[in-house]
Design a protein around this motif. Structure first.
Motif, PDB file in Angstrom:
ATOM      1  N   SER A 304      33.889  64.609 -55.161  1.00 57.71           N
ATOM      2  CA  SER A 304      34.563  65.118 -53.968  1.00 57.71           C
ATOM      3  C   SER A 304      36.011  64.682 -53.874  1.00 57.71           C
ATOM      4  CB  SER A 304      33.805  64.690 -52.706  1.00 57.71           C
ATOM      5  OG  SER A 304      33.834  63.280 -52.570  1.00 57.71           O
ATOM      6  N   SER A 305      36.327  63.467 -54.327  1.00 57.99           N
ATOM      7  CA  SER A 305      37.703  62.974 -54.280  1.00 57.99           C
ATOM      8  C   SER A 305      37.818  61.722 -55.136  1.00 57.99           C
ATOM      9  CB  SER A 305      38.116  62.658 -52.837  1.00 57.99           C
ATOM     10  OG  SER A 305      37.545  61.438 -52.407  1.00 57.99           O
ATOM     11  N   GLY A 306      39.026  61.206 -55.235  1.00 61.37           N
ATOM     12  CA  GLY A 306      39.237  59.959 -55.968  1.00 61.37           C
ATOM     13  C   GLY A 306      38.950  58.732 -55.135  1.00 61.37           C
ATOM     14  N   ALA A 307      38.748  58.904 -53.815  1.00 61.81           N
ATOM     15  CA  ALA A 307      38.605  57.762 -52.911  1.00 61.81           C
ATOM     16  C   ALA A 307      37.432  56.842 -53.255  1.00 61.81           C
ATOM     17  CB  ALA A 307      38.480  58.254 -51.468  1.00 61.81           C
ATOM     18  N   PRO A 308      36.233  57.363 -53.589  1.00 62.53           N
ATOM     19  CA  PRO A 308      35.131  56.447 -53.927  1.00 62.53           C
ATOM     20  C   PRO A 308      35.440  55.566 -55.125  1.00 62.53           C
ATOM     21  CG  PRO A 308      34.297  58.659 -53.524  1.00 62.53           C
ATOM     22  CD  PRO A 308      35.781  58.770 -53.591  1.00 62.53           C
ATOM     23  N   GLY A 309      36.103  56.130 -56.127  1.00 61.93           N
ATOM     24  CA  GLY A 309      36.451  55.341 -57.296  1.00 61.93           C
ATOM     25  C   GLY A 309      37.437  54.236 -56.967  1.00 61.93           C
ATOM     26  N   PHE A 310      38.431  54.548 -56.145  1.00 60.51           N
ATOM     27  CA  PHE A 310      39.408  53.530 -55.778  1.00 60.51           C
ATOM     28  C   PHE A 310      38.803  52.477 -54.858  1.00 60.51           C
ATOM     29  CE2 PHE A 310      42.523  56.949 -56.896  1.00 60.51           C
ATOM     30  CZ  PHE A 310      43.070  56.281 -57.974  1.00 60.51           C
ATOM     31  N   ALA A 311      37.830  52.877 -54.033  1.00 70.74           N
ATOM     32  CA  ALA A 311      37.133  51.898 -53.190  1.00 70.74           C
ATOM     33  C   ALA A 311      36.370  50.902 -54.065  1.00 70.74           C
ATOM     34  CB  ALA A 311      36.168  52.613 -52.244  1.00 70.74           C
ATOM     35  N   LEU A 312      35.664  51.416 -55.077  1.00 69.83           N
ATOM     36  CA  LEU A 312      34.954  50.543 -56.007  1.00 69.83           C
ATOM     37  C   LEU A 312      35.923  49.646 -56.760  1.00 69.83           C
ATOM     38  CD1 LEU A 312      32.355  49.702 -57.512  1.00 69.83           C
ATOM     39  CD2 LEU A 312      32.764  51.612 -59.078  1.00 69.83           C
ATOM     40  N   LEU A 313      37.053  50.211 -57.160  1.00 69.40           N
ATOM     41  CA  LEU A 313      38.074  49.451 -57.882  1.00 69.40           C
ATOM     42  C   LEU A 313      38.564  48.268 -57.046  1.00 69.40           C
ATOM     43  CD1 LEU A 313      40.011  49.445 -60.430  1.00 69.40           C
ATOM     44  CD2 LEU A 313      41.629  50.656 -58.966  1.00 69.40           C
ATOM     45  N   GLU A 314      38.885  48.524 -55.784  1.00 72.11           N
ATOM     46  CA  GLU A 314      39.370  47.463 -54.905  1.00 72.11           C
ATOM     47  C   GLU A 314      38.308  46.394 -54.690  1.00 72.11           C
ATOM     48  OE1 GLU A 314      42.298  46.811 -53.582  1.00 72.11           O
ATOM     49  OE2 GLU A 314      43.235  48.539 -54.562  1.00 72.11           O
ATOM     50  N   ALA A 315      37.072  46.825 -54.425  1.00 74.01           N
ATOM     51  CA  ALA A 315      35.996  45.868 -54.179  1.00 74.01           C
ATOM     52  C   ALA A 315      35.747  44.993 -55.400  1.00 74.01           C
ATOM     53  CB  ALA A 315      34.720  46.609 -53.773  1.00 74.01           C
ATOM     54  N   ALA A 316      35.762  45.602 -56.592  1.00 71.26           N
ATOM     55  CA  ALA A 316      35.503  44.847 -57.817  1.00 71.26           C
ATOM     56  C   ALA A 316      36.609  43.836 -58.094  1.00 71.26           C
ATOM     57  CB  ALA A 316      35.346  45.813 -58.995  1.00 71.26           C
ATOM     58  N   ARG A 317      37.841  44.197 -57.780  1.00 70.59           N
ATOM     59  CA  ARG A 317      38.958  43.297 -58.046  1.00 70.59           C
ATOM     60  C   ARG A 317      39.072  42.189 -57.009  1.00 70.59           C
ATOM     61  NH1 ARG A 317      43.696  47.443 -60.311  1.00 70.59           N
ATOM     62  NH2 ARG A 317      42.721  47.756 -62.358  1.00 70.59           N
ATOM     63  N   LYS A 318      38.538  42.423 -55.820  1.00 70.25           N
ATOM     64  CA  LYS A 318      38.585  41.392 -54.787  1.00 70.25           C
ATOM     65  C   LYS A 318      37.449  40.381 -54.937  1.00 70.25           C
ATOM     66  CE  LYS A 318      42.143  43.085 -52.596  1.00 70.25           C
ATOM     67  NZ  LYS A 318      41.997  44.040 -51.487  1.00 70.25           N
ATOM     68  N   ALA A 319      36.412  40.730 -55.683  1.00 69.17           N
ATOM     69  CA  ALA A 319      35.223  39.881 -55.788  1.00 69.17           C
ATOM     70  C   ALA A 319      35.330  38.910 -56.955  1.00 69.17           C
ATOM     71  CB  ALA A 319      33.977  40.746 -55.954  1.00 69.17           C
ATOM     72  N   ASN A 320      34.820  37.703 -56.740  1.00 71.46           N
ATOM     73  CA  ASN A 320      34.653  36.743 -57.822  1.00 71.46           C
ATOM     74  C   ASN A 320      33.145  36.656 -58.104  1.00 71.46           C
ATOM     75  OD1 ASN A 320      34.267  34.329 -59.359  1.00 71.46           O
ATOM     76  ND2 ASN A 320      36.287  33.633 -58.716  1.00 71.46           N
ATOM     77  N   PHE A 321      32.693  37.397 -59.104  1.00 69.56           N
ATOM     78  CA  PHE A 321      31.262  37.576 -59.332  1.00 69.56           C
ATOM     79  C   PHE A 321      30.548  36.247 -59.578  1.00 69.56           C
ATOM     80  CE2 PHE A 321      33.022  41.729 -60.018  1.00 69.56           C
ATOM     81  CZ  PHE A 321      32.033  42.612 -59.597  1.00 69.56           C
ATOM     82  N   LYS A 322      31.142  35.385 -60.358  1.00 64.81           N
ATOM     83  CA  LYS A 322      30.500  34.114 -60.679  1.00 64.81           C
ATOM     84  C   LYS A 322      30.398  33.223 -59.447  1.00 64.81           C
ATOM     85  CE  LYS A 322      29.691  34.729 -65.069  1.00 64.81           C
ATOM     86  NZ  LYS A 322      28.293  34.783 -65.581  1.00 64.81           N
ATOM     87  N   ASP A 323      31.458  33.167 -58.657  1.00 67.24           N
ATOM     88  CA  ASP A 323      31.434  32.334 -57.460  1.00 67.24           C
ATOM     89  C   ASP A 323      30.401  32.836 -56.448  1.00 67.24           C
ATOM     90  OD1 ASP A 323      33.336  30.729 -58.513  1.00 67.24           O
ATOM     91  OD2 ASP A 323      34.992  31.407 -57.233  1.00 67.24           O
ATOM     92  N   ILE A 324      30.308  34.151 -56.313  1.00 69.62           N
ATOM     93  CA  ILE A 324      29.337  34.720 -55.367  1.00 69.62           C
ATOM     94  C   ILE A 324      27.920  34.414 -55.813  1.00 69.62           C
ATOM     95  CG2 ILE A 324      28.418  36.872 -54.423  1.00 69.62           C
ATOM     96  CD1 ILE A 324      31.291  37.986 -54.620  1.00 69.62           C
ATOM     97  N   ALA A 325      27.642  34.569 -57.117  1.00 72.55           N
ATOM     98  CA  ALA A 325      26.308  34.274 -57.630  1.00 72.55           C
ATOM     99  C   ALA A 325      25.978  32.791 -57.469  1.00 72.55           C
ATOM    100  CB  ALA A 325      26.207  34.682 -59.096  1.00 72.55           C
ATOM    101  N   SER A 326      26.955  31.919 -57.686  1.00 75.79           N
ATOM    102  CA  SER A 326      26.736  30.477 -57.509  1.00 75.79           C
ATOM    103  C   SER A 326      26.461  30.154 -56.043  1.00 75.79           C
ATOM    104  CB  SER A 326      27.961  29.698 -58.001  1.00 75.79           C
ATOM    105  OG  SER A 326      28.179  29.903 -59.377  1.00 75.79           O
ATOM    106  N   GLN A 327      27.168  30.805 -55.147  1.00 75.42           N
ATOM    107  CA  GLN A 327      26.965  30.603 -53.721  1.00 75.42           C
ATOM    108  C   GLN A 327      25.554  31.025 -53.307  1.00 75.42           C
ATOM    109  OE1 GLN A 327      29.878  32.586 -51.252  1.00 75.42           O
ATOM    110  NE2 GLN A 327      28.571  32.475 -49.445  1.00 75.42           N
ATOM    111  N   ILE A 328      25.087  32.128 -53.866  1.00 74.39           N
ATOM    112  CA  ILE A 328      23.733  32.608 -53.564  1.00 74.39           C
ATOM    113  C   ILE A 328      22.689  31.633 -54.091  1.00 74.39           C
ATOM    114  CG2 ILE A 328      22.059  34.412 -54.129  1.00 74.39           C
ATOM    115  CD1 ILE A 328      24.432  36.399 -54.044  1.00 74.39           C
TER     116      ILE A 328
END
Length: 405
Positions: A304-328
């Motif tokens: 439908s648009s480029g917006a979903p892809g850019f939303a995923l891009l922003e979320a992925a770049r803002k997240a620290n996957f290892k730190d979040i998993a360690s916190q969990i």
């Protein structure tokens, strides 16, 4: 052919439209043909006369003249990278080829009603969420909130929700902001796709939906799925029981290649605009291939648009996957105080319903997590299911949830 996501049609706005679908024109002609561009047509006729070869003649034709000569020919398709390849044509259920049609607006028109089972649009604060609901708020067995992971959507829970409501539960499953059919604001215009913002907006949504605490929570998947668990750690009093489907739970949890690619400058911008990204991610984590009608739904937001892809891009770049998993891992461990809520320990029952054919997260992740809190955590292995058990084998997920809840 690659569509440039930075074209004038994708300039930032204060917020995206409440509907996830673009209102593209449905006529067979494109507005691009109205430009006074000049096209060059090279026509060469070779002939010999007296041993000499003729010179190649170049004919210049105005684009408007060409339009008059070929009104029935397909218009230029800026989304050709989506609709002009065999994979796209086979995945979009249409009676005729989208490439022949030449207008992605007609593709969306014919598929836009797919995948919205049990769903409606709900305004919460500044944003519009798409929320699926089955059962009644007065259901005798309570309310279950289902949270999906990235890069998918709440559509994956449709069968589980239907069967759980038949068992007497009230079920709610939102598409996270930026995903599925929910609103997708541009980063920097009211929403920056950080963990805190996801938590804050989810809190507001629960208030709008009038979800009574404590409720039952089901979480699955990477990134926003993990945010569902960190929200639970901050709000233990609002949850009666927690069910976790395949989700990164330990510091050793692998990070899929998709999210690693998204974090690479420039390369991530290309990756996030791949319209088949979601369905390919699902299939790569499972032993199965999605049926075509299901693939349509997972692809539709990215078409439908480029917006979903850019939303995923922003979320992925803002997240620290290892730190979040360690916190969990630390937050749910037995005998440890919750880091986010001092002087509190997690003591609510947890079910891990784990698809053992997950190609992203090995079974050892679930087993390691259970060992850290054996008194609270019960592990149920689901044979034949991969990274998304609710999609691969919903009946087995329902059986596990009914017993646990």
């Amino acid at each position: 052919m690659w569509w440039c996501p930075f074209s004038s049609n994708s300039r930032p706005m204060a917020s995206s439209l409440s509907s996830p679908l673009l209102n593209l024109p449905l006529s067979s002609s494109s507005s691009l043909s109205n430009y006074s561009a000049v096209g060059a047509i090279t026509a060469g006729a070779r002939w010999r006369s007296g041993g000499r070869r003729s010179r190649v003649r170049t004919v210049i034709a105005n684009a408007t003249e060409k339009e008059e000569q070929g009104k029935d020919s397909p218009a230029f398709n800026p989304f050709g990278f989506v609709t002009d390849n065999p994979s796209s044509r086979s995945a979009i259920q249409l009676p005729e080829s989208p490439a022949e049609d030449g207008n992605v607006g007609q593709v969306l028109y014919r598929t836009e009603d797919k995948g919205k089972d049990y769903g409606s649009y709900i305004r919460s604060g500044e944003f519009v969420w798409f929320v699926r609901e089955t059962g009644s708020p007065d259901s005798r067995r309570g309310t279950i909130v289902f949270l999906h992971g990235a890069p998918t959507q709440s559509y994956s829970y449709r069968v589980v929700m239907s069967q759980m409501s038949d068992a007497g539960f009230h079920c709610l499953a939102p598409d996270w902001i930026g995903f599925g059919f929910s609103e997708k604001p541009y980063a920097g215009y009211g929403f920056d796709y950080t963990e805190k913002e996801f938590h804050d907006e989810f809190d507001k949504l629960l208030g709008v939906l009038k979800v009574k605490s404590p409720f039952l929570l089901v979480v699955q998947g990477f990134l926003v799925g993990s945010y569902g668990l960190t929200w639970a750690l901050k709000n233990p009093s609002r949850i009666s029981k927690l069910a976790i489907l395949n989700t990164p739970l330990t510091a050793s949890s692998p990070v899929p290649g998709l999210f690693q690619k998204l974090r690479i400058p420039l390369y991530g911008e290309f990756t996030c605009q791949n319209a088949v990204m979601a369905e390919r991610f699902i299939e790569a984590g499972s032993a199965y291939v999605l049926k075509l009608e299901k693939a349509d739904v997972y692809r539709l937001p990215y078409l439908s648009s480029g917006a979903p892809g850019f939303a995923l891009l922003e979320a992925a770049r803002k997240a620290n996957f290892k730190d979040i998993a360690s916190q969990i891992a630390a937050g749910f461990a037995s005998g440890r105080y919750l880091q986010v809520v001092p002087l509190l320990r997690w003591d609510k029952p947890i079910l891990i319903a784990w698809g053992i054919s997950d190609k992203y997260l090995p079974q050892s992740v679930a087993e390691e997590f259970q060992k850290e809190n054996p008194d609270c955590v019960k592990l149920k292995l689901i044979e034949g299911a991969g990274h998304m058990p609710q999609e691969d084998w919903p009946e087995k997920v329902v059986d596990a949830l009914r017993v646990f809840f």
